[in-house]
Design an enzyme around this catalytic site. Structure first.
Site, PDB file in Angstrom:
ATOM      1  N   ASN A  11      28.749  -6.998 -10.481  1.00 49.24           N
ATOM      2  CA  ASN A  11      28.501  -6.279 -11.603  1.00 49.24           C
ATOM      3  C   ASN A  11      29.730  -6.000 -12.475  1.00 49.24           C
ATOM      4  O   ASN A  11      30.610  -5.298 -12.081  1.00 49.24           O
ATOM      5  CB  ASN A  11      27.754  -4.790 -11.286  1.00 49.24           C
ATOM      6  CG  ASN A  11      27.574  -4.169 -12.541  1.00 49.24           C
ATOM      7  OD1 ASN A  11      28.206  -4.193 -13.561  1.00 49.24           O
ATOM      8  ND2 ASN A  11      26.365  -3.327 -12.373  1.00 49.24           N
ATOM      9  N   LEU A  12      29.691  -6.962 -13.298  1.00 50.94           N
ATOM     10  CA  LEU A  12      30.962  -6.785 -14.272  1.00 50.94           C
ATOM     11  C   LEU A  12      31.224  -5.726 -14.926  1.00 50.94           C
ATOM     12  O   LEU A  12      32.528  -5.362 -15.123  1.00 50.94           O
ATOM     13  CB  LEU A  12      30.846  -8.085 -15.230  1.00 50.94           C
ATOM     14  CG  LEU A  12      31.016  -9.470 -14.509  1.00 50.94           C
ATOM     15  CD1 LEU A  12      30.923 -10.571 -15.661  1.00 50.94           C
ATOM     16  CD2 LEU A  12      32.242  -9.832 -13.562  1.00 50.94           C
ATOM     17  N   HIS A  13      30.443  -4.890 -15.085  1.00 52.11           N
ATOM     18  CA  HIS A  13      30.546  -3.704 -15.928  1.00 52.11           C
ATOM     19  C   HIS A  13      31.398  -2.377 -14.979  1.00 52.11           C
ATOM     20  O   HIS A  13      32.133  -2.003 -15.153  1.00 52.11           O
ATOM     21  CB  HIS A  13      29.242  -2.921 -16.310  1.00 52.11           C
ATOM     22  CG  HIS A  13      28.526  -3.548 -17.590  1.00 52.11           C
ATOM     23  ND1 HIS A  13      28.952  -3.735 -18.866  1.00 52.11           N
ATOM     24  CD2 HIS A  13      27.494  -4.368 -17.509  1.00 52.11           C
ATOM     25  CE1 HIS A  13      28.116  -4.341 -19.490  1.00 52.11           C
ATOM     26  NE2 HIS A  13      27.177  -5.054 -18.612  1.00 52.11           N
ATOM     27  N   ASP A  70      27.313   3.170  -4.393  1.00 51.80           N
ATOM     28  CA  ASP A  70      25.855   3.222  -4.850  1.00 51.80           C
ATOM     29  C   ASP A  70      25.772   4.246  -5.709  1.00 51.80           C
ATOM     30  O   ASP A  70      26.446   5.306  -5.323  1.00 51.80           O
ATOM     31  CB  ASP A  70      25.009   3.312  -3.470  1.00 51.80           C
ATOM     32  CG  ASP A  70      23.548   2.811  -4.169  1.00 51.80           C
ATOM     33  OD1 ASP A  70      23.328   2.236  -4.990  1.00 51.80           O
ATOM     34  OD2 ASP A  70      22.445   3.527  -3.646  1.00 51.80           O
ATOM     35  N   SER A  71      24.876   4.279  -6.582  1.00 48.51           N
ATOM     36  CA  SER A  71      24.838   5.270  -7.599  1.00 48.51           C
ATOM     37  C   SER A  71      23.503   5.234  -8.265  1.00 48.51           C
ATOM     38  O   SER A  71      23.110   4.274  -8.207  1.00 48.51           O
ATOM     39  CB  SER A  71      25.924   5.307  -8.699  1.00 48.51           C
ATOM     40  OG  SER A  71      26.014   4.151  -9.421  1.00 48.51           O
ATOM     41  N   PHE A 149      26.164   1.033 -19.744  1.00 49.84           N
ATOM     42  CA  PHE A 149      25.032   0.198 -19.247  1.00 49.84           C
ATOM     43  C   PHE A 149      23.871   1.006 -18.547  1.00 49.84           C
ATOM     44  O   PHE A 149      24.305   2.088 -18.473  1.00 49.84           O
ATOM     45  CB  PHE A 149      25.644  -0.977 -18.451  1.00 49.84           C
ATOM     46  CG  PHE A 149      26.273  -0.388 -16.969  1.00 49.84           C
ATOM     47  CD1 PHE A 149      25.844  -0.281 -15.931  1.00 49.84           C
ATOM     48  CD2 PHE A 149      27.567  -0.102 -17.190  1.00 49.84           C
ATOM     49  CE1 PHE A 149      26.279   0.025 -14.655  1.00 49.84           C
ATOM     50  CE2 PHE A 149      28.248   0.568 -15.940  1.00 49.84           C
ATOM     51  CZ  PHE A 149      27.716   0.553 -14.841  1.00 49.84           C
ATOM     52  N   GLY A 150      23.058   0.533 -18.057  1.00 45.29           N
ATOM     53  CA  GLY A 150      22.154   1.471 -17.296  1.00 45.29           C
ATOM     54  C   GLY A 150      21.402   2.462 -18.092  1.00 45.29           C
ATOM     55  O   GLY A 150      20.914   2.199 -19.437  1.00 45.29           O
ATOM     56  N   LYS A 172      34.751   7.775 -21.007  1.00 47.24           N
ATOM     57  CA  LYS A 172      33.485   7.964 -19.827  1.00 47.24           C
ATOM     58  C   LYS A 172      34.012   8.037 -18.370  1.00 47.24           C
ATOM     59  O   LYS A 172      33.493   8.833 -17.712  1.00 47.24           O
ATOM     60  CB  LYS A 172      32.506   6.805 -19.878  1.00 47.24           C
ATOM     61  CG  LYS A 172      31.588   6.877 -18.793  1.00 47.24           C
ATOM     62  CD  LYS A 172      30.685   5.503 -18.962  1.00 47.24           C
ATOM     63  CE  LYS A 172      29.843   5.473 -17.837  1.00 47.24           C
ATOM     64  NZ  LYS A 172      29.046   4.091 -17.481  1.00 47.24           N
ATOM     65  N   HIS A 177      30.547   9.978 -12.986  1.00 46.54           N
ATOM     66  CA  HIS A 177      30.369  10.032 -11.574  1.00 46.54           C
ATOM     67  C   HIS A 177      31.250   9.234 -10.725  1.00 46.54           C
ATOM     68  O   HIS A 177      31.770   9.244  -9.609  1.00 46.54           O
ATOM     69  CB  HIS A 177      28.761   9.928 -11.222  1.00 46.54           C
ATOM     70  CG  HIS A 177      28.338   8.759 -11.807  1.00 46.54           C
ATOM     71  ND1 HIS A 177      28.313   8.427 -13.242  1.00 46.54           N
ATOM     72  CD2 HIS A 177      27.527   7.913 -11.351  1.00 46.54           C
ATOM     73  CE1 HIS A 177      27.510   7.470 -13.281  1.00 46.54           C
ATOM     74  NE2 HIS A 177      27.108   6.816 -12.352  1.00 46.54           N
TER      75      HIS A 177
END
Length: 192
Positions: A11-13, A70-71, A149-150, A172, A177
């Protein structure tokens, strides 16, 4: 300890966010860069289990020190949904469809309290360390902002009047988190 670490993601982000926080202290390698083209299973019921599956998979199969994360988003009114299913809540990995489903389920709901949680599992020389980060906030009724994202366009952290998607990456990372979990990871690595 080598300053090379595998981050069990493509995941590049996420890679961009974590690299910015490590500030060149470690060279991060992605799964692609080490030739890991398999989909690492995420079959756990908790963020801790899923993060551990990723880091142990790389360590066991490639012999490289690694961390995996994991989030997800936990919404109080939905009994903690989407939780570990955040990335594929709608049955797909489509961010817009996931947001649409969440907003649909929250329609008419007054309790918009939610939190993002992240867990990082670091495996170095066969020993696992865990780092957790949480940010409390609420779910907006509609999207705002284009960064991130997300669920970033609908998540407003407590104490702010803007969503994650309206913040710069630095803003951010300072409160997110993942940012909080990575801070603990970095502190541990620098003291090792």
């Amino acid at each position: 300890m080598s300053n090379k670490l595998v981050f069990a993601t493509n995941n590049l982000h996420k890679l961009e966010e974590v690299s910015a926080m490590l500030n060149g202290a470690f060279e991060l390698l992605t799964l692609n860069q080490i030739g890991c083209n398999e989909d690492i299973p995420e079959t756990g019921d908790t963020f801790i289990e899923n993060a551990g599956q990723k880091s142990w998979y790389v360590y066991s199969n490639f012999g490289l020190n690694c961390f995996g994360d994991d989030s997800g988003l936990e919404v109080d009114a939905l009994n903690g949904e989407p939780g570990v299913y955040s990335a594929r809540y709608s049955g797909t990995r489509d961010h817009d469809k996931n947001i649409d489903l969440l907003l649909q389920k929250l329609e008419g709901e007054e309790n918009r309290k939610a939190r993002f949680k992240a867990v990082i599992s670091l495996v170095i020389d066969g020993v696992e360390q865990l780092f957790e980060g949480t940010v409390e906030g609420s779910i907006r009724a509609e999207r705002s902002g284009t960064d991130g994202f997300g669920y970033d366009p609908i998540f407003q952290p407590d104490g702010y009047s803007i969503t994650f998607a309206e913040m710069s990456m630095d803003e951010k990372n300072a409160i997110s988190h993942r940012g909080r979990a990575v801070e603990k990871l970095v502190a541990f690595l620098k003291n090792s």
